[in-house]
Scaffold this active site. Sequence first.
Site, PDB file in Angstrom:
ATOM      1  N   CYS A   1     -22.919  -1.069  -6.796  1.00  0.00           N
ATOM      2  CA  CYS A   1     -21.871  -0.143  -5.875  1.00  0.00           C
ATOM      3  C   CYS A   1     -22.213   1.268  -6.538  1.00  0.00           C
ATOM      4  O   CYS A   1     -22.172   2.283  -5.551  1.00  0.00           O
ATOM      5  CB  CYS A   1     -20.621  -0.752  -6.360  1.00  0.00           C
TER       6      CYS A   1
ATOM      7  N   CYS B   1     -15.204  10.587  -2.359  1.00  0.00           N
ATOM      8  CA  CYS B   1     -15.111   9.383  -1.659  1.00  0.00           C
ATOM      9  C   CYS B   1     -15.288   9.621  -0.286  1.00  0.00           C
ATOM     10  O   CYS B   1     -14.242  10.120   0.258  1.00  0.00           O
ATOM     11  CB  CYS B   1     -14.280   8.355  -2.140  1.00  0.00           C
TER      12      CYS B   1
ATOM     13  N   CYS C   1     -15.529   4.045   4.777  1.00  0.00           N
ATOM     14  CA  CYS C   1     -16.789   3.810   4.134  1.00  0.00           C
ATOM     15  C   CYS C   1     -16.844   2.480   3.585  1.00  0.00           C
ATOM     16  O   CYS C   1     -15.869   1.954   2.817  1.00  0.00           O
ATOM     17  CB  CYS C   1     -17.171   4.787   3.378  1.00  0.00           C
TER      18      CYS C   1
ATOM     19  N   CYS D   1     -21.947  -5.369  -2.900  1.00  0.00           N
ATOM     20  CA  CYS D   1     -21.460  -6.148  -4.263  1.00  0.00           C
ATOM     21  C   CYS D   1     -21.798  -7.776  -3.738  1.00  0.00           C
ATOM     22  O   CYS D   1     -21.631  -8.269  -2.800  1.00  0.00           O
ATOM     23  CB  CYS D   1     -19.831  -6.150  -3.925  1.00  0.00           C
TER      24      CYS D   1
ATOM     25  N   CYS E   1     -20.071   0.397  -0.828  1.00  0.00           N
ATOM     26  CA  CYS E   1     -19.676  -0.195  -2.018  1.00  0.00           C
ATOM     27  C   CYS E   1     -19.376  -1.546  -1.965  1.00  0.00           C
ATOM     28  O   CYS E   1     -19.528  -2.521  -2.926  1.00  0.00           O
ATOM     29  CB  CYS E   1     -18.759   0.609  -3.208  1.00  0.00           C
TER      30      CYS E   1
ATOM     31  N   ASP F   1       0.880  -1.260  -0.285  1.00  0.00           N
ATOM     32  CA  ASP F   1       0.054   0.018   0.138  1.00  0.00           C
ATOM     33  C   ASP F   1       0.817   1.404  -0.183  1.00  0.00           C
ATOM     34  O   ASP F   1       0.457   2.296  -0.813  1.00  0.00           O
ATOM     35  CB  ASP F   1      -0.974   0.049   1.143  1.00  0.00           C
TER      36      ASP F   1
ATOM     37  N   CYS G   1     -23.548   4.198  -3.814  1.00  0.00           N
ATOM     38  CA  CYS G   1     -22.560   5.228  -3.199  1.00  0.00           C
ATOM     39  C   CYS G   1     -23.380   6.326  -2.750  1.00  0.00           C
ATOM     40  O   CYS G   1     -23.891   6.898  -3.692  1.00  0.00           O
ATOM     41  CB  CYS G   1     -21.544   5.475  -4.291  1.00  0.00           C
TER      42      CYS G   1
ATOM     43  N   CYS H   1     -23.957  -5.530 -13.603  1.00  0.00           N
ATOM     44  CA  CYS H   1     -24.332  -4.879 -12.309  1.00  0.00           C
ATOM     45  C   CYS H   1     -23.898  -3.587 -11.865  1.00  0.00           C
ATOM     46  O   CYS H   1     -22.859  -3.156 -12.635  1.00  0.00           O
ATOM     47  CB  CYS H   1     -23.437  -6.097 -11.404  1.00  0.00           C
TER      48      CYS H   1
ATOM     49  N   CYS I   1     -17.798  -8.255 -13.144  1.00  0.00           N
ATOM     50  CA  CYS I   1     -18.982  -7.397 -12.687  1.00  0.00           C
ATOM     51  C   CYS I   1     -20.252  -7.426 -13.670  1.00  0.00           C
ATOM     52  O   CYS I   1     -21.358  -7.196 -13.238  1.00  0.00           O
ATOM     53  CB  CYS I   1     -18.478  -6.017 -12.948  1.00  0.00           C
TER      54      CYS I   1
END
Length: 357
Positions: free
Chosen positions: A203, A222, A249, A256, A252, A142, A207, A200, A197
């Site tokens: 999300c 976001c 948060c 899913c 989303c 990260d 949001c 779909c 996905c």
Amino acid sequence: VSEPAPQPDARELTRSVLQACTGTHGFALAGVCSVEPSAWGGEFAAWLAAGKHGSMDYLQNNIETRLDPARMLDGVRAAVVVGDLYATRADNEDAPLRNGEGRIARYARGRDYHKVIKKRLHALADSLAASHEGHTFRAAVDTAPVLERELAARAGIGWTGKHTLMIHPREGSYTLLGVLLTTLDLEPEATPMADHCGTCTRCIEACPTNAITPYSVDGSRCISYLTIEHRERIEPGLHEGIGAWLYGCDICQEVCPHNSLREEPGAGVYEAYTARRDRFDLLEILGWDEDARRDAFISSAMKRATLAMMKRNAVIVLGNQMRREPDAAVLDRLRAVAADENEPELVRGAARDVLED
Ligand code: SF4
Ligand code: SF4
């Protein structure tokens, strides 16, 4: 032109590395990919140019390295991509919040994933270095400029969903990724993970701040970014969407359909991420000093948020609760914060914004 067949020893070594990842080191997911420049350079540049990184200026640094991880390690031949599970769909059901409480995103409820993953990647690197003299390794979790999700897709671990998070077909998106670059000759996964996905749009519809356009999240809208990364005023127009999210948060991901179907809460979750707490008392945060913040965030990834940011977030969540249910004591507290010259302007200004709303 067909690729040369991998050497049997590369295949064998890859198998034993992946076994070590999922066995000895306890990762839920592991794969290997080659290290090539990102295919998303144009999209990343356009995202930055549109200001969707908000105030995350560090994303503008080291762009060449971010788009070409080979620059991070001389002679790199492969990337080992690993993933931990930190929640399942069964963990979506939190106990209802009481007024005066704010919610924490699930990834931050246990121990700091940077340390949890890096420690095991370093252990893996040490054991491989001991048996493969002269080879070098570099771990990234990260913080280093690596596009982990793209590497994860190439390594066959998961695809990048429309919400831009990685989704494993069975384990879902509540995953945390790490990468170990190496000069070892490993056999890369032949088939990148396909996108599942389909049509779909859950999300995107769920949001609360309309931050998602397919495969792109506007960081400046976001809630995760606003509450964790953004060190400045949060525009009052975005307050209501923040709801009860004090830090991060998960909406989303909650909606899913691919999140893990494991029925037991916590099933398959790496022990270190077991939730220690899922909420904080907001008035208590308003009373914190630096020592209290440090004590509350010991070995937690939440220390990314400064004291002033946590108080700003607490003020906004209290303001949202006041919209539903006015409370004279909370109103008095917010007025006191707005007038308190010992508080930084970030906190006092948030209280003014909430009171004026
Ligand atoms: S984390 Fe929340 S605010 Fe951010 S894109 Fe997902 S649903 Fe939207
Ligand atoms: S909610 Fe639907 S569109 Fe969004 S990431 Fe999951 S599968 Fe993809």
